[in-house]
Design a protein around this motif. Sequence first.
Motif, mmCIF file in Angstrom:
data_model
loop_
_atom_site.group_PDB
_atom_site.id
_atom_site.type_symbol
_atom_site.label_atom_id
_atom_site.label_comp_id
_atom_site.label_asym_id
_atom_site.label_seq_id
_atom_site.Cartn_x
_atom_site.Cartn_y
_atom_site.Cartn_z
ATOM 1 N N MET A 40 0.820 -1.202 0.000
ATOM 2 C CA MET A 40 0.000 0.000 0.000
ATOM 3 C C MET A 40 0.864 1.268 0.000
ATOM 4 S SD MET A 40 -3.304 0.522 2.410
ATOM 5 C CE MET A 40 -3.924 -1.109 2.054
ATOM 6 N N ARG A 41 1.964 1.226 0.730
ATOM 7 C CA ARG A 41 2.868 2.380 0.760
ATOM 8 C C ARG A 41 3.353 2.717 -0.660
ATOM 9 N NH1 ARG A 41 5.986 4.420 4.884
ATOM 10 N NH2 ARG A 41 5.638 2.525 6.097
ATOM 11 N N GLY A 42 3.718 1.695 -1.414
ATOM 12 C CA GLY A 42 4.160 1.910 -2.792
ATOM 13 C C GLY A 42 3.065 2.499 -3.664
ATOM 14 N N VAL A 43 1.858 1.996 -3.514
ATOM 15 C CA VAL A 43 0.725 2.503 -4.293
ATOM 16 C C VAL A 43 0.448 3.959 -3.930
ATOM 17 C CG1 VAL A 43 -1.757 2.276 -4.705
ATOM 18 C CG2 VAL A 43 -0.329 0.231 -4.598
ATOM 19 N N PHE A 44 0.400 4.262 -2.634
ATOM 20 C CA PHE A 44 0.127 5.635 -2.195
ATOM 21 C C PHE A 44 1.227 6.595 -2.668
ATOM 22 C CE2 PHE A 44 -2.532 4.112 1.658
ATOM 23 C CZ PHE A 44 -3.679 4.117 0.890
ATOM 24 N N THR A 45 2.476 6.160 -2.607
ATOM 25 C CA THR A 45 3.590 7.005 -3.068
ATOM 26 C C THR A 45 3.431 7.325 -4.548
ATOM 27 O OG1 THR A 45 5.064 6.073 -1.395
ATOM 28 C CG2 THR A 45 6.108 7.141 -3.283
ATOM 29 N N SER A 46 3.061 6.326 -5.335
ATOM 30 C CA SER A 46 2.885 6.509 -6.774
ATOM 31 C C SER A 46 1.722 7.448 -7.087
ATOM 32 C CB SER A 46 2.655 5.146 -7.422
ATOM 33 O OG SER A 46 2.317 5.278 -8.761
ATOM 34 N N VAL A 47 0.599 7.266 -6.409
ATOM 35 C CA VAL A 47 -0.564 8.131 -6.637
ATOM 36 C C VAL A 47 -0.229 9.572 -6.246
ATOM 37 C CG1 VAL A 47 -2.938 8.642 -5.907
ATOM 38 C CG2 VAL A 47 -2.265 6.285 -6.422
ATOM 39 N N CYS A 48 0.444 9.755 -5.122
ATOM 40 C CA CYS A 48 0.830 11.106 -4.701
ATOM 41 C C CYS A 48 1.718 11.765 -5.753
ATOM 42 C CB CYS A 48 1.540 11.065 -3.348
ATOM 43 S SG CYS A 48 0.428 10.808 -1.953
#
Length: 137
Positions: A40-48
């Motif tokens: 999830m951290r990777g996904v959130f970083t990418s979306v941000c």
Amino acid sequence: MTTDNDIRNGRHCIFLMHVHLVFVTRYRRGVFTKEILDDMRGVFTSVCADFEAELVEFDGEEDVHLLVNYPPKVPVSALVNSLKGVSSRMIRKKNHPSIRRTLWGGALWSPSYFTGSCGGAPINVIRQYIEQQRTPH
């Protein structure tokens, strides 16, 4: 003025805006493992990054807390919708057993969320500063 390195600038503005977001799973189920939170951290970083924002802090247990530094041109609601939608889709795609077993119906997140602005000076300090400004006679 502060000399903080977090201060960012756009074409016509200088800004330091942070928002604290809290997302809750559907049915308030505790489904997160360390592996899921790492994904999830990777996904959130990418979306941000897509919003020219930065994921400053992230962690979670039964719910997920994020601290995001974002530009003034980004509506918080649009950022939240994208963060929740993309993360739900990507995490479900990875087929984590705890999520598949506990949640059903295609939704990872509850439709609601918490958002709080943070950073900068406390409201009473800003109010006092504005009150002390000299009104021309």
